[in-house]
Design a protein around this motif. Structure first.
Motif, PDB file in Angstrom:
ATOM      1  N   THR A   1       0.831  -1.209   0.000  1.00  0.00           N
ATOM      2  CA  THR A   1       0.000   0.000   0.000  1.00  0.00           C
ATOM      3  C   THR A   1       0.862   1.254   0.000  1.00  0.00           C
ATOM      4  OG1 THR A   1      -1.697  -1.213   1.249  1.00  0.00           O
ATOM      5  CG2 THR A   1      -1.877   1.178   1.188  1.00  0.00           C
ATOM      6  N   ALA A   2       1.956   1.227   0.757  1.00  0.00           N
ATOM      7  CA  ALA A   2       2.868   2.374   0.764  1.00  0.00           C
ATOM      8  C   ALA A   2       3.480   2.596  -0.620  1.00  0.00           C
ATOM      9  CB  ALA A   2       3.964   2.165   1.804  1.00  0.00           C
ATOM     10  N   LEU A   3       3.878   1.502  -1.293  1.00  0.00           N
ATOM     11  CA  LEU A   3       4.448   1.627  -2.640  1.00  0.00           C
ATOM     12  C   LEU A   3       3.400   2.145  -3.630  1.00  0.00           C
ATOM     13  CD1 LEU A   3       6.530  -1.683  -2.833  1.00  0.00           C
ATOM     14  CD2 LEU A   3       7.444   0.648  -2.843  1.00  0.00           C
ATOM     15  N   ALA A   4       2.178   1.594  -3.565  1.00  0.00           N
ATOM     16  CA  ALA A   4       1.120   2.034  -4.480  1.00  0.00           C
ATOM     17  C   ALA A   4       0.752   3.489  -4.241  1.00  0.00           C
ATOM     18  CB  ALA A   4      -0.113   1.140  -4.321  1.00  0.00           C
ATOM     19  N   LEU A   5       0.706   3.885  -2.973  1.00  0.00           N
ATOM     20  CA  LEU A   5       0.390   5.279  -2.652  1.00  0.00           C
ATOM     21  C   LEU A   5       1.473   6.208  -3.186  1.00  0.00           C
ATOM     22  CD1 LEU A   5      -1.778   6.866  -1.056  1.00  0.00           C
ATOM     23  CD2 LEU A   5      -0.237   6.779   0.909  1.00  0.00           C
ATOM     24  N   ALA A   6       2.727   5.813  -3.023  1.00  0.00           N
ATOM     25  CA  ALA A   6       3.826   6.625  -3.550  1.00  0.00           C
ATOM     26  C   ALA A   6       3.779   6.698  -5.071  1.00  0.00           C
ATOM     27  CB  ALA A   6       5.166   6.049  -3.087  1.00  0.00           C
ATOM     28  N   ARG A   7       3.410   5.597  -5.712  1.00  0.00           N
ATOM     29  CA  ARG A   7       3.329   5.575  -7.181  1.00  0.00           C
ATOM     30  C   ARG A   7       2.207   6.496  -7.676  1.00  0.00           C
ATOM     31  NH1 ARG A   7       4.236   1.738 -11.382  1.00  0.00           N
ATOM     32  NH2 ARG A   7       3.804   2.853 -13.330  1.00  0.00           N
ATOM     33  N   VAL A   8       1.038   6.414  -7.044  1.00  0.00           N
ATOM     34  CA  VAL A   8      -0.094   7.252  -7.466  1.00  0.00           C
ATOM     35  C   VAL A   8       0.221   8.728  -7.268  1.00  0.00           C
ATOM     36  CG1 VAL A   8      -2.481   7.882  -6.906  1.00  0.00           C
ATOM     37  CG2 VAL A   8      -1.845   5.476  -7.085  1.00  0.00           C
ATOM     38  N   MET A   9       0.760   9.061  -6.096  1.00  0.00           N
ATOM     39  CA  MET A   9       0.963  10.465  -5.755  1.00  0.00           C
ATOM     40  C   MET A   9       2.186  11.073  -6.429  1.00  0.00           C
ATOM     41  SD  MET A   9      -0.032  10.354  -1.693  1.00  0.00           S
ATOM     42  CE  MET A   9       0.228  12.125  -1.512  1.00  0.00           C
ATOM     43  N   SER A  10       3.024  10.245  -7.039  1.00  0.00           N
ATOM     44  CA  SER A  10       4.211  10.772  -7.727  1.00  0.00           C
ATOM     45  C   SER A  10       3.981  10.961  -9.218  1.00  0.00           C
ATOM     46  CB  SER A  10       5.405   9.841  -7.498  1.00  0.00           C
ATOM     47  OG  SER A  10       5.154   8.548  -8.047  1.00  0.00           O
ATOM     48  N   GLU A  11       2.769  10.674  -9.709  1.00  0.00           N
ATOM     49  CA  GLU A  11       2.474  10.900 -11.125  1.00  0.00           C
ATOM     50  C   GLU A  11       2.547  12.387 -11.455  1.00  0.00           C
ATOM     51  OE1 GLU A  11      -1.287   9.141 -11.913  1.00  0.00           O
ATOM     52  OE2 GLU A  11      -0.590   7.072 -11.651  1.00  0.00           O
TER      53      GLU A  11
END
Length: 480
Positions: free
Chosen positions: A125-135
């Motif tokens: 979840t931390a990785l997915a959140l970082a991926r979404v918010m870094s777009e």
């Protein structure tokens, strides 16, 4: 050309962070040894003992840490979404086919070993959140993007709650801190805090007191939100005072037919119309935020009884009521916390010494090697030892935040803050519940509580951040 000294596995790695990790893990192993040591056992080095099993998990965790450091940092960016989807599948599989332990159907069992997917889903979840918010086009205050972030957090949270592992699910709520760091409007954070406060105070206060408190809180928060606070406070306070006076008059004129609470409720709801008109005529759109919070609170309050009685399990209800002091059950729901406080208090300043903790040695503290491991620290190492352990954990969290601030890419910064938020939440809740400041949730102390799933998951969580930071430091070192 890159020299050979720039090609080592630890090149660019924050060695102070690694040292903190090693010290905390070793402190945890000593505590587990003391909590599970059996003087009468003939085989001290048998893997039937918890401390020997934990030693095996520590070795596996350190090997895993080396693997994490060897992987290219771009792997974690590319693997974020697949890891998240895999985590959701594992949560659903555990819910349907997993083994139930302590009332939570959240484990896979392989012989004598158990694995809890929820621990690893925190990483995904931390990785997915970082991926979404870094777009590139992402904006934290755009409704569509905020909805995506909410779905990333809420999907695993709801599945974990369905597993009856509420403590692990609530940990994902710590990501609110990350959203605030990335620029989320502070007024959007208030509803979450307000919901938690209302849920707690609904057990302590009468409906009348809650309603008056909401009126006063919303009045003063609106008055202090922006400029022109004097005119707003006068108008809204006068409106609240008039509502109270009207309901008192109605109760006195027609006693028995209309009580004070229902009179105030009716007058308050009618007053919202006047507040909305005032906001529209004065072009004060922020008042609508306050109105929304007030109305949402009024809608949420009646649902607290349903949540408490229908969703929470009996032991969870008992823990909440015991924590709030509504019920007292020294031999039941209060037993763990009472024994934990006795153990920690008996350690005094210096502690009783390694393997000398009587409360721990004679089994008065349940779960003394897992969720209540901090009791061992407090009894055997005393106040001084507890301060040292908490200081190591706090310094580690602060270093993670520092790592986040020096990242050149949003992905690394967001992920580091996610790790810091998870560790901070675990430390606050775990230590808080052992000293009676938090309800018992069954949350382990990071790197110290017994358990392979927990230790390996926390190790991966931390060392991904260390690897992302190492990439930034390598770039800075080779640049010059």
């Amino acid at each position: 050309m890159t020299s050979n000294r720039h090609s080592g596995i630890f090149y660019g790695v924050d060695l102070w962070t690694v040292l903190l990790y090693v010290l905390i893990v070793l402190a945890g192993w000593l505590s587990i040894t003391s909590a599970s040591f059996d003087e009468g056992s003939a085989e001290l080095f048998s893997f039937s003992h918890f401390y020997m099993k934990q030693l095996l998990w520590i070795g596996m965790a350190w090997i895993t840490a080396l693997v994490v450091l060897l992987l290219d940092e771009r792997f974690y960016h590319m693997f974020a979404y697949p890891a998240y989807l895999m985590g959701i599948v594992l949560l659903l599989a555990a819910l349907l086919f997993g083994r139930e332990v302590n009332g939570a159907k959240a484990w896979f069992e392989f012989g004598s070993f158990r694995v809890q997917p929820a621990e690893f889903v925190k990483i995904a979840t931390a990785l997915a959140l970082a991926r979404v918010m870094s777009e590139y086009s992402f904006s934290i205050n755009r409704a569509g993007d905020l909805f995506r972030v909410g779905m990333v957090i809420c999907i695993p949270l709801f599945i974990i709650i369905l597993q009856n592992d509420t403590g692990s699910g609530i940990v994902l709520g710590s990501f609110l801190f990350v959203l605030y760091r990335e620029g989320l409007n502070k007024w959007l954070c208030i509803p979450v805090l307000l919901i938690a406060a209302l849920f707690i105070f609904s057990f302590l206060l009468s409906p009348m007191t809650l309603l008056v408190t909401l009126i006063l809180v919303c009045t003063f928060s609106e008055a202090m939100m922006n400029g022109m606070w004097r005119s707003r406070i006068v108008f809204l306070a006068a409106l609240a005072l008039a509502a109270i006076l009207l309901c008192l008059t109605a109760a006195l004129v027609a006693p028995g037919r209309l009580d004070i609470y229902h009179s105030l409720l009716i007058v308050t709801l009618l007053s919202l119309v006047f507040v909305a008109v005032y906001a529209y005529r004065s072009n004060l759109r922020n008042i609508y935020i306050t109105l929304g919070l007030f109305i949402g609170s009024m809608i949420f309050l009646p649902t607290t009884d349903y949540i408490f009685n229908s969703i929470l399990k009996q032991h969870q209800r008992d823990r909440i009521l015991s924590f709030l002091g509504i019920i007292s059950d020294p031999l039941g729901s209060d037993y763990n916390v009472n024994q934990a406080k006795i153990a920690i208090g008996s350690g005094n300043f210096w502690g009783k010494g390694f393997l000398e903790g009587t409360q721990i040695k004679y089994g008065f503290v349940p779960e003394r090697h897992t969720d209540f491991i901090f009791c061992t620290v407090g009894e055997e190492w005393g106040f001084l030892g507890a301060v040292v352990v908490l200081s190591l954990l706090c310094i580690l969290i602060l270093r993670l935040m520092r790592m986040g601030e020096r990242q050149q890419e949003p992905f690394g910064r967001i992920y580091c803050y996610c790790v810091a938020a998870i560790l901070l939440f675990h430390v606050l809740v775990n230590v808080g519940m052992t000293i009676g400041l938090m309800p018992v949730m069954g949350i382990p102390l990071p790197f110290m509580s017994y358990g392979g799933s927990s230790l390996i998951a926390f190790t991966i969580l931390l060392f991904i951040a260390v690897r992302l930071d190492a990439s930034t430091r390598q770039f800075s070192l080779t640049k010059f």
